[in-house]
Each structure stands twice: as C-alpha cells, then as structure tokens.
Design an enzyme around this catalytic site. Structure first.
Site, PDB file in Angstrom:
ATOM      1  N   HIS A   1      32.894  45.243  34.700  1.00  0.00           N
ATOM      2  CA  HIS A   1      33.816  44.116  34.604  1.00  0.00           C
ATOM      3  C   HIS A   1      34.712  44.034  35.828  1.00  0.00           C
ATOM      4  O   HIS A   1      34.818  44.983  36.588  1.00  0.00           O
ATOM      5  CB  HIS A   1      34.675  44.196  33.326  1.00  0.00           C
ATOM      6  CG  HIS A   1      35.704  45.275  33.323  1.00  0.00           C
ATOM      7  ND1 HIS A   1      35.470  46.508  32.770  1.00  0.00           N
ATOM      8  CD2 HIS A   1      36.978  45.308  33.794  1.00  0.00           C
ATOM      9  CE1 HIS A   1      36.545  47.253  32.898  1.00  0.00           C
ATOM     10  NE2 HIS A   1      37.481  46.559  33.523  1.00  0.00           N
TER      11      HIS A   1
ATOM     12  N   GLU B   1      37.807  40.753  32.613  1.00  0.00           N
ATOM     13  CA  GLU B   1      38.898  41.244  31.781  1.00  0.00           C
ATOM     14  C   GLU B   1      40.184  40.507  32.162  1.00  0.00           C
ATOM     15  O   GLU B   1      40.610  40.543  33.314  1.00  0.00           O
ATOM     16  CB  GLU B   1      39.087  42.743  31.997  1.00  0.00           C
ATOM     17  CG  GLU B   1      40.270  43.327  31.263  1.00  0.00           C
ATOM     18  CD  GLU B   1      40.547  44.769  31.651  1.00  0.00           C
ATOM     19  OE1 GLU B   1      41.696  45.196  31.448  1.00  0.00           O
ATOM     20  OE2 GLU B   1      39.641  45.463  32.154  1.00  0.00           O
TER      21      GLU B   1
ATOM     22  N   HIS C   1      37.958  36.945  45.467  1.00  0.00           N
ATOM     23  CA  HIS C   1      37.567  35.908  44.516  1.00  0.00           C
ATOM     24  C   HIS C   1      36.425  36.402  43.639  1.00  0.00           C
ATOM     25  O   HIS C   1      35.772  37.378  43.944  1.00  0.00           O
ATOM     26  CB  HIS C   1      37.169  34.619  45.243  1.00  0.00           C
ATOM     27  CG  HIS C   1      35.948  34.753  46.089  1.00  0.00           C
ATOM     28  ND1 HIS C   1      35.994  35.142  47.406  1.00  0.00           N
ATOM     29  CD2 HIS C   1      34.629  34.570  45.802  1.00  0.00           C
ATOM     30  CE1 HIS C   1      34.771  35.175  47.894  1.00  0.00           C
ATOM     31  NE2 HIS C   1      33.924  34.832  46.943  1.00  0.00           N
TER      32      HIS C   1
ATOM     33  N   GLU D   1      34.464  31.133  43.185  1.00  0.00           N
ATOM     34  CA  GLU D   1      33.438  30.459  43.964  1.00  0.00           C
ATOM     35  C   GLU D   1      32.306  30.000  43.047  1.00  0.00           C
ATOM     36  O   GLU D   1      31.856  30.752  42.185  1.00  0.00           O
ATOM     37  CB  GLU D   1      32.879  31.436  45.018  1.00  0.00           C
ATOM     38  CG  GLU D   1      31.835  30.833  45.919  1.00  0.00           C
ATOM     39  CD  GLU D   1      31.338  31.813  46.967  1.00  0.00           C
ATOM     40  OE1 GLU D   1      30.455  31.436  47.758  1.00  0.00           O
ATOM     41  OE2 GLU D   1      31.833  32.983  47.005  1.00  0.00           O
TER      42      GLU D   1
END
Length: 122
Positions: A7, A56, A75, A117
């Site tokens: 994550h 998360e 990002h 993105e």
C-alpha cells in the site's frame, strides 16, 4: 528475498470528503478499516478491485491544519481503460490540475492537494 508492494499512505484532513473523492474520481472502495480505540486516528484502505495494492488514508482526530505537501514532487499513478471518458469525468469534477498532451497523461488533485497521474492502459 521477495518484496511486494502492499500500500501507499497519505494523510487526509477531512476523511469523508476524501472517501467521496476517491470513490467518485477513481472508483476506489474501502476494503479495510482500523479505528484506534480512543478515536485518535482512523486508517482506511481503499482498493481498485483489480489488484491487491491499496491506498491507506490516515485521518488524525486532532489535526486541524492542512498538510504541508512541500513541493508536491510525489504522486500516485493509475491506468484507465477508457482514457477519454476518464478525462471527461475528471473535467466535469473540476479536479484536473495538470495536463501533458504530448505524453498523453494528466493529473488530478484530491481534496488535500495530492496529485494523481492518470495514464491510458498500454
């Protein structure tokens, strides 16, 4: 050794606003939640339904100031099967913050200013 991504984490100021954004903008859904017993923080993991990787969201009860993202030089990135439809959807939402037509990509930003993105599938 065999490392695997599990994550990424971002901290959010308004949990409900962020949950709504990620569901509406990217179809991410809650797959796991942890609420600290005193209510000091909540962790919510969002999934795309296709991979095991999650996002998360961390909410801190006592946080009242927006997060300082510095120069925001990081990002998340997601691919989409219908790039034009996604672009139209995000345009209607008003969350496109940068486009690079030459590269065929664009970025949206979430309620806390994080950039995401959007790329067409290969």
């Amino acid at each position: 050794m065999n490392f695997k991504f599990t994550h990424n984490n971002i901290n959010v100021l308004d949990l409900e606003k962020s949950l709504n954004f990620y569901q509406k903008a990217l179809d991410l859904v809650e797959v796991k939640r942890y609420q600290e017993p005193t209510g000091a923080f909540i962790l919510i993991y969002l999934g795309d339904g296709n991979t095991s990787h999650t996002l998360e969201l961390t909410w801190l009860r006592d946080r009242t100031e927006p997060y300082d993202l510095g120069e925001n030089e990081f990002h998340l990135a997601l691919t989409v099967d219908d790039f034009q439809k996604a672009h139209e959807h995000h345009e209607k939402m008003g969350c496109i913050c940068y486009e690079n037509q030459e590269m065929g990509i664009y970025f949206i930003n979430d309620p806390d200013g994080y950039w995401i993105e959007i790329l067409p599938e290969d």
